[in-house]
Design a protein around this motif. Structure first.
Motif, PDB file in Angstrom:
ATOM      1  N   ARG A  34     -38.291   6.222  52.681  1.00  0.00           N
ATOM      2  CA  ARG A  34     -38.797   7.577  52.829  1.00  0.00           C
ATOM      3  C   ARG A  34     -38.143   8.230  54.039  1.00  0.00           C
ATOM      4  O   ARG A  34     -38.189   7.682  55.144  1.00  0.00           O
ATOM      5  N   VAL A  35     -37.540   9.378  53.806  1.00  0.00           N
ATOM      6  CA  VAL A  35     -36.944  10.141  54.903  1.00  0.00           C
ATOM      7  C   VAL A  35     -38.054  10.862  55.668  1.00  0.00           C
ATOM      8  O   VAL A  35     -38.989  11.405  55.070  1.00  0.00           O
ATOM      9  N   VAL A  36     -37.978  10.858  56.989  1.00  0.00           N
ATOM     10  CA  VAL A  36     -38.944  11.587  57.803  1.00  0.00           C
ATOM     11  C   VAL A  36     -38.786  13.085  57.523  1.00  0.00           C
ATOM     12  O   VAL A  36     -37.693  13.637  57.623  1.00  0.00           O
ATOM     13  N   LYS A  37     -39.874  13.721  57.119  1.00  0.00           N
ATOM     14  CA  LYS A  37     -39.834  15.147  56.840  1.00  0.00           C
ATOM     15  C   LYS A  37     -39.574  15.926  58.133  1.00  0.00           C
ATOM     16  O   LYS A  37     -40.029  15.539  59.215  1.00  0.00           O
ATOM     17  N   ARG A  38     -38.889  17.025  57.986  1.00  0.00           N
ATOM     18  CA  ARG A  38     -38.552  17.841  59.151  1.00  0.00           C
ATOM     19  C   ARG A  38     -39.806  18.239  59.925  1.00  0.00           C
ATOM     20  O   ARG A  38     -39.836  18.185  61.157  1.00  0.00           O
ATOM     21  N   ARG A  39     -40.855  18.625  59.218  1.00  0.00           N
ATOM     22  CA  ARG A  39     -42.067  19.091  59.900  1.00  0.00           C
ATOM     23  C   ARG A  39     -42.834  17.952  60.567  1.00  0.00           C
ATOM     24  O   ARG A  39     -43.705  18.200  61.410  1.00  0.00           O
ATOM     25  N   GLY A  87     -39.855  13.376  68.758  1.00  0.00           N
ATOM     26  CA  GLY A  87     -39.004  12.613  69.647  1.00  0.00           C
ATOM     27  C   GLY A  87     -37.528  12.669  69.285  1.00  0.00           C
ATOM     28  O   GLY A  87     -36.971  13.745  69.038  1.00  0.00           O
ATOM     29  N   LEU A  88     -36.898  11.494  69.252  1.00  0.00           N
ATOM     30  CA  LEU A  88     -35.466  11.415  68.990  1.00  0.00           C
ATOM     31  C   LEU A  88     -35.113  11.941  67.610  1.00  0.00           C
ATOM     32  O   LEU A  88     -34.094  12.615  67.432  1.00  0.00           O
ATOM     33  N   VAL A  89     -35.934  11.656  66.627  1.00  0.00           N
ATOM     34  CA  VAL A  89     -35.657  12.150  65.272  1.00  0.00           C
ATOM     35  C   VAL A  89     -35.651  13.670  65.256  1.00  0.00           C
ATOM     36  O   VAL A  89     -34.758  14.297  64.678  1.00  0.00           O
ATOM     37  N   ALA A  90     -36.619  14.290  65.905  1.00  0.00           N
ATOM     38  CA  ALA A  90     -36.686  15.744  65.945  1.00  0.00           C
ATOM     39  C   ALA A  90     -35.465  16.334  66.632  1.00  0.00           C
ATOM     40  O   ALA A  90     -34.922  17.363  66.189  1.00  0.00           O
ATOM     41  N   GLU A  91     -35.007  15.708  67.710  1.00  0.00           N
ATOM     42  CA  GLU A  91     -33.840  16.230  68.423  1.00  0.00           C
ATOM     43  C   GLU A  91     -32.571  16.095  67.584  1.00  0.00           C
ATOM     44  O   GLU A  91     -31.748  17.007  67.534  1.00  0.00           O
ATOM     45  N   VAL A  92     -32.405  14.966  66.918  1.00  0.00           N
ATOM     46  CA  VAL A  92     -31.239  14.825  66.040  1.00  0.00           C
ATOM     47  C   VAL A  92     -31.291  15.865  64.928  1.00  0.00           C
ATOM     48  O   VAL A  92     -30.293  16.530  64.630  1.00  0.00           O
ATOM     49  N   TYR A  93     -32.452  16.034  64.312  1.00  0.00           N
ATOM     50  CA  TYR A  93     -32.586  17.040  63.253  1.00  0.00           C
ATOM     51  C   TYR A  93     -32.211  18.431  63.777  1.00  0.00           C
ATOM     52  O   TYR A  93     -31.541  19.207  63.088  1.00  0.00           O
ATOM     53  N   ARG A  94     -32.644  18.764  64.986  1.00  0.00           N
ATOM     54  CA  ARG A  94     -32.332  20.077  65.554  1.00  0.00           C
ATOM     55  C   ARG A  94     -30.823  20.252  65.698  1.00  0.00           C
ATOM     56  O   ARG A  94     -30.263  21.302  65.343  1.00  0.00           O
ATOM     57  N   GLN A  95     -30.151  19.216  66.184  1.00  0.00           N
ATOM     58  CA  GLN A  95     -28.701  19.308  66.356  1.00  0.00           C
ATOM     59  C   GLN A  95     -27.982  19.380  65.011  1.00  0.00           C
ATOM     60  O   GLN A  95     -27.012  20.135  64.857  1.00  0.00           O
ATOM     61  N   VAL A  96     -28.438  18.598  64.038  1.00  0.00           N
ATOM     62  CA  VAL A  96     -27.797  18.626  62.721  1.00  0.00           C
ATOM     63  C   VAL A  96     -27.917  20.012  62.108  1.00  0.00           C
ATOM     64  O   VAL A  96     -26.935  20.569  61.587  1.00  0.00           O
ATOM     65  N   GLU A  97     -29.089  20.604  62.163  1.00  0.00           N
ATOM     66  CA  GLU A  97     -29.278  21.934  61.583  1.00  0.00           C
ATOM     67  C   GLU A  97     -28.490  22.990  62.343  1.00  0.00           C
ATOM     68  O   GLU A  97     -27.991  23.949  61.747  1.00  0.00           O
ATOM     69  N   ARG A  98     -28.354  22.826  63.641  1.00  0.00           N
ATOM     70  CA  ARG A  98     -27.547  23.765  64.430  1.00  0.00           C
ATOM     71  C   ARG A  98     -26.072  23.699  64.045  1.00  0.00           C
ATOM     72  O   ARG A  98     -25.418  24.736  63.871  1.00  0.00           O
ATOM     73  N   ASP A  99     -25.544  22.496  63.896  1.00  0.00           N
ATOM     74  CA  ASP A  99     -24.101  22.334  63.706  1.00  0.00           C
ATOM     75  C   ASP A  99     -23.672  22.290  62.248  1.00  0.00           C
ATOM     76  O   ASP A  99     -22.524  22.633  61.925  1.00  0.00           O
ATOM     77  N   PHE A 100     -24.563  21.840  61.348  1.00  0.00           N
ATOM     78  CA  PHE A 100     -24.227  21.731  59.925  1.00  0.00           C
ATOM     79  C   PHE A 100     -24.845  22.858  59.099  1.00  0.00           C
ATOM     80  O   PHE A 100     -24.575  22.970  57.913  1.00  0.00           O
ATOM     81  N   LYS A 101     -25.730  23.629  59.738  1.00  0.00           N
ATOM     82  CA  LYS A 101     -26.428  24.734  59.066  1.00  0.00           C
ATOM     83  C   LYS A 101     -27.429  24.257  58.020  1.00  0.00           C
ATOM     84  O   LYS A 101     -27.935  25.031  57.231  1.00  0.00           O
ATOM     85  N   MET A 102     -27.698  22.970  58.004  1.00  0.00           N
ATOM     86  CA  MET A 102     -28.716  22.387  57.132  1.00  0.00           C
ATOM     87  C   MET A 102     -28.966  20.955  57.577  1.00  0.00           C
ATOM     88  O   MET A 102     -28.158  20.386  58.341  1.00  0.00           O
ATOM     89  N   LEU A 103     -30.071  20.369  57.114  1.00  0.00           N
ATOM     90  CA  LEU A 103     -30.360  18.975  57.410  1.00  0.00           C
ATOM     91  C   LEU A 103     -29.624  18.118  56.388  1.00  0.00           C
ATOM     92  O   LEU A 103     -30.063  17.967  55.247  1.00  0.00           O
ATOM     93  N   ALA A 104     -28.481  17.588  56.780  1.00  0.00           N
ATOM     94  CA  ALA A 104     -27.611  16.866  55.861  1.00  0.00           C
ATOM     95  C   ALA A 104     -28.240  15.536  55.447  1.00  0.00           C
ATOM     96  O   ALA A 104     -28.551  14.695  56.309  1.00  0.00           O
ATOM     97  N   PRO A 105     -28.435  15.307  54.144  1.00  0.00           N
ATOM     98  CA  PRO A 105     -29.072  14.058  53.702  1.00  0.00           C
ATOM     99  C   PRO A 105     -28.383  12.780  54.184  1.00  0.00           C
ATOM    100  O   PRO A 105     -29.086  11.816  54.527  1.00  0.00           O
ATOM    101  N   PRO A 106     -27.034  12.692  54.243  1.00  0.00           N
ATOM    102  CA  PRO A 106     -26.441  11.439  54.722  1.00  0.00           C
ATOM    103  C   PRO A 106     -26.816  11.086  56.158  1.00  0.00           C
ATOM    104  O   PRO A 106     -26.817   9.915  56.523  1.00  0.00           O
ATOM    105  N   VAL A 107     -27.120  12.095  56.973  1.00  0.00           N
ATOM    106  CA  VAL A 107     -27.617  11.817  58.321  1.00  0.00           C
ATOM    107  C   VAL A 107     -29.100  11.464  58.268  1.00  0.00           C
ATOM    108  O   VAL A 107     -29.537  10.450  58.812  1.00  0.00           O
ATOM    109  N   ALA A 108     -29.878  12.297  57.576  1.00  0.00           N
ATOM    110  CA  ALA A 108     -31.333  12.133  57.566  1.00  0.00           C
ATOM    111  C   ALA A 108     -31.780  10.816  56.947  1.00  0.00           C
ATOM    112  O   ALA A 108     -32.866  10.320  57.275  1.00  0.00           O
TER     113      ALA A 108
END
Length: 340
Positions: free
Chosen positions: A21-26, A30-51
């Motif tokens: 199960r992938v951690v939902k954005r909402r 912590g670290l997961v939230a910060e990575v998600y923020r950076q991915v959405e900033r730089d990729f313009k979406m939450l890329a599944p291969p990262v998530a």
């Protein structure tokens, strides 16, 4: 409007992630939230291969760092060359998801020129050293892209479907969707600023095996931290006997698939205690022939280690260890061409 719908469809494809199960954005903290923020900033979406790494936060950060600081960060190699390398590696590893995404991104880059040589190098170098078509100053970035995608392809082959679009998207709609998604992923004129992800994980000394990255200190730092995090994940989640078998097999591996069937796996795990054999089979197949993986291998392993975090850490360790083996022949001294 169409671009928003395509981004939404790709985000929905996270629901098709297999085995974990992938951690939902909402729900991310912590670290997961910060990575998600950076991915959405730089990729313009939450890329599944990262998530897909999100059940194991340190491996999530490690995977993001090696991707961002090579593929996305501005450097001496242009984005078209990087996308061509990502596509070539993905084709070599029989990863249709990644080949599709990065092929469509390359096609959307204006004035990309002919990058066939980069793609061919990446594809051929998966099974041994070949002369590189790029100058030495670009090696840290382009070899880094290749190493990152040898990791990502294996993880995607385990956890995602063959298409970046969810299963309900009809085949007739996919050509247009690919065109739109390529435009969404197309880089801006300036690229991402280098180094903004490296503090996600603690600093460590840069090991000698990262000599290929010496031309770009940010890339070297990102990989050093990522390697250390994934090694720690392996120590937590992969039995020592299994780590020994995988490393021994990889030490003489030349990148070629070990066989059309999986009979080779039983020979490799024969010396393991019975309780470690499911982990051994899974780790070996991920490392050496992830395209041969099926649900039965994962299910057998989950009966011995049911946590999502443990499965992600085993898969990440196996994938990165194979990628590190491949890096030993990707950038031998003097192999980069002096021509652009």
């Amino acid at each position: 409007m169409v671009a928003k719908l395509v981004r939404f469809a790709v985000r929905r494809s996270l629901n098709d992630t297999r085995h974990v199960r992938v951690v939902k954005r909402r729900h991310a903290t912590g670290l997961v939230a910060e990575v998600y923020r950076q991915v959405e900033r730089d990729f313009k979406m939450l890329a599944p291969p990262v998530a897909l790494h999100s059940a194991a936060p340190d491996t999530l950060a490690a995977a993001w760092m090696v991707l961002r600081e090579t593929l996305l960060a501005q450097g001496v190699a242009d984005r078209a060359a990087k996308e061509a390398v990502a596509t070539g590696v993905s084709l070599a590893n029989a990863c249709p998801y990644c080949a599709d995404v990065h092929g469509m991104t390359l096609a959307a880059i204006p004035d990309a020129g002919d990058r066939t040589g980069y793609e061919e190098w990446a594809r051929a170098s998966a099974t041994g050293p070949v002369p590189a078509p790029f100058p030495a100053p670009q090696a840290a970035e382009l070899v880094g892209v290749a190493v990152a995608f040898h990791h990502y392809n294996r993880m995607v082959n385990v956890f995602l479907s063959e298409s970046p679009f969810p299963s309900h998207v009809p085949e007739s709609a996919k050509p247009k969707a690919r065109q739109v998604l390529g435009g969404v992923l197309r880089p801006g004129p300036d690229g991402a600023a280098p180094g903004t992800s490296v503090d996600l994980l603690p600093a460590v000394p840069v090991p000698d095996e990262l000599a290929w990255a010496r031309g770009n200190p940010v890339v070297a730092d990102a990989f050093a931290r990522a390697y250390a995090a994934v090694d720690a994940a392996g120590a937590r989640s992969v039995p020592p006997n299994v780590r020994g078998v995988v490393r021994a097999r990889l030490s003489t591996w030349d990148g070629r698939p070990p066989g059309l069937s999986r009979s080779w796996v039983e020979d490799e795990v024969a010396g393991l205690p019975s309780e470690d054999r499911p982990a051994g089979r899974l780790a070996l197949v991920i490392a050496l022939s992830s395209f041969q993986l099926d649900d039965s291998l994962v299910e057998d392993y989950r009966r011995t280690a049911p946590g999502d975090d443990t499965l992600v850490e085993l898969a990440a360790w196996s994938s990165m260890t194979a990628a590190r083996r491949i890096s030993t022949w990707l950038a031998a001294p003097g192999e980069s061409s002096a021509a652009a």
